[in-house]
Design a protein around this motif. Structure first.
Motif, PDB file in Angstrom:
ATOM      1  N   HIS A   8       0.836  -1.204   0.000  1.00 30.43           N
ATOM      2  CA  HIS A   8       0.000   0.000   0.000  1.00 30.43           C
ATOM      3  C   HIS A   8       0.866   1.248   0.000  1.00 30.43           C
ATOM      4  CE1 HIS A   8      -4.160  -1.128   0.138  1.00 30.43           C
ATOM      5  NE2 HIS A   8      -3.933  -2.033   1.072  1.00 30.43           N
ATOM      6  N   VAL A  13      -0.482   4.707  -0.985  1.00 29.97           N
ATOM      7  CA  VAL A  13      -1.676   4.569  -0.164  1.00 29.97           C
ATOM      8  C   VAL A  13      -1.222   4.187   1.234  1.00 29.97           C
ATOM      9  CG1 VAL A  13      -3.821   3.296   0.157  1.00 29.97           C
ATOM     10  CG2 VAL A  13      -3.024   3.790  -2.147  1.00 29.97           C
ATOM     11  N   GLN A  29      -7.725   5.358   3.816  1.00 30.58           N
ATOM     12  CA  GLN A  29      -6.465   5.232   3.097  1.00 30.58           C
ATOM     13  C   GLN A  29      -6.090   6.600   2.552  1.00 30.58           C
ATOM     14  OE1 GLN A  29      -7.660   2.244   0.253  1.00 30.58           O
ATOM     15  NE2 GLN A  29      -6.518   0.695   1.374  1.00 30.58           N
ATOM     16  N   ILE A  31      -4.159   8.811  -0.012  1.00 31.11           N
ATOM     17  CA  ILE A  31      -3.645   8.678  -1.370  1.00 31.11           C
ATOM     18  C   ILE A  31      -2.642   9.806  -1.619  1.00 31.11           C
ATOM     19  CG2 ILE A  31      -4.242   8.510  -3.820  1.00 31.11           C
ATOM     20  CD1 ILE A  31      -5.672   6.409  -1.982  1.00 31.11           C
ATOM     21  N   ALA A  46      -5.617  13.073  -1.379  1.00 31.32           N
ATOM     22  CA  ALA A  46      -6.899  12.367  -1.516  1.00 31.32           C
ATOM     23  C   ALA A  46      -7.009  11.308  -0.437  1.00 31.32           C
ATOM     24  CB  ALA A  46      -7.012  11.729  -2.896  1.00 31.32           C
ATOM     25  N   ARG A  48      -9.358   7.548   0.552  1.00 34.20           N
ATOM     26  CA  ARG A  48     -10.328   6.521   0.163  1.00 34.20           C
ATOM     27  C   ARG A  48     -10.869   5.909   1.437  1.00 34.20           C
ATOM     28  NH1 ARG A  48      -9.522   0.854  -3.258  1.00 34.20           N
ATOM     29  NH2 ARG A  48     -11.576   0.055  -2.686  1.00 34.20           N
ATOM     30  N   VAL A  53     -13.799   7.722  -2.999  1.00 36.06           N
ATOM     31  CA  VAL A  53     -12.526   8.425  -3.170  1.00 36.06           C
ATOM     32  C   VAL A  53     -12.843   9.910  -3.284  1.00 36.06           C
ATOM     33  CG1 VAL A  53     -10.479   8.750  -4.627  1.00 36.06           C
ATOM     34  CG2 VAL A  53     -11.504   6.474  -4.407  1.00 36.06           C
ATOM     35  N   SER A  55     -10.906  13.878  -3.209  1.00 41.11           N
ATOM     36  CA  SER A  55      -9.625  14.577  -3.216  1.00 41.11           C
ATOM     37  C   SER A  55      -9.753  15.976  -2.649  1.00 41.11           C
ATOM     38  CB  SER A  55      -9.069  14.671  -4.642  1.00 41.11           C
ATOM     39  OG  SER A  55      -9.708  15.693  -5.377  1.00 41.11           O
ATOM     40  N   ARG A  89      -3.968   5.107  -8.013  1.00 41.14           N
ATOM     41  CA  ARG A  89      -3.429   4.788  -6.694  1.00 41.14           C
ATOM     42  C   ARG A  89      -4.520   4.433  -5.688  1.00 41.14           C
ATOM     43  NH1 ARG A  89       2.045   6.551  -5.565  1.00 41.14           N
ATOM     44  NH2 ARG A  89       3.029   7.030  -7.542  1.00 41.14           N
ATOM     45  N   ALA A  90      -5.726   4.906  -5.955  1.00 40.42           N
ATOM     46  CA  ALA A  90      -6.865   4.549  -5.100  1.00 40.42           C
ATOM     47  C   ALA A  90      -7.423   3.178  -5.458  1.00 40.42           C
ATOM     48  CB  ALA A  90      -7.963   5.601  -5.229  1.00 40.42           C
TER      49      ALA A  90
END
Length: 154
Positions: A8, A13, A29, A31, A46, A48, A53, A55, A89-90
């Protein structure tokens, strides 16, 4: 770091429990995109939570240099590249974006945004909702965007 946490973290993440040391009932999470951070600001690019998700303002920064290019067209291209990278990345893609809130520093930049918009979302029947506002962005920026996505596979 465990193998899963390393994977991650390597993708940009980071579970919020790693950042705070506290247990969470809703794992958040964080980002990140190297080179596209908000500097010393106390908030992430960002987050999650489950399939959601969201930002903060994503800039048209060059992730290689961490700088905002002077060329408006390049800045807008980088904005959309950074949006794609945040979603990747999410764990998703631009197809998972429900809404984009775009800010431009002058009305004439709207057409540059529209060009990239159509390239990023070519199907007119499958585009996210969007709002564009003109406002001062500072730091040589002519554009930024805030996205909201929902990952279908979650």
């Amino acid at each position: 770091m465990t193998g899963g946490a390393q994977a991650h973290h390597a993708r940009g993440v980071t579970p919020a429990t790693q950042l705070t040391g506290a247990a969470s009932t809703r794992p958040r999470q964080i980002i990140t995109v190297p080179g596209v951070a908000h500097g010393n600001q106390p908030f992430p690019l960002a987050v999650r939570i489950g399939p959601l998700v969201v930002s903060s303002a994503i800039p048209g920064k060059d992730p290689e240099t961490g700088t905002v290019p002077a060329d408006p067209r390049r800045q807008v291209e980088l904005l959309f590249e950074n949006i794609r990278e945040v979603m990747s990345r999410a764990g998703g893609s631009v197809r998972d974006i429900a809404q984009v809130l775009v800010s431009v520093s002058a009305k004439e930049y709207r057409e540059l945004v529209n060009e990239q918009w159509v390239l990023t979302f070519p199907d007119a029947d499958d585009r996210p909702a969007r709002n564009t506002q003109v406002r001062d962005l500072g730091g040589g920026m002519i554009c930024s965007a805030i996205i909201t996505g929902f990952l279908q596979s979650s």
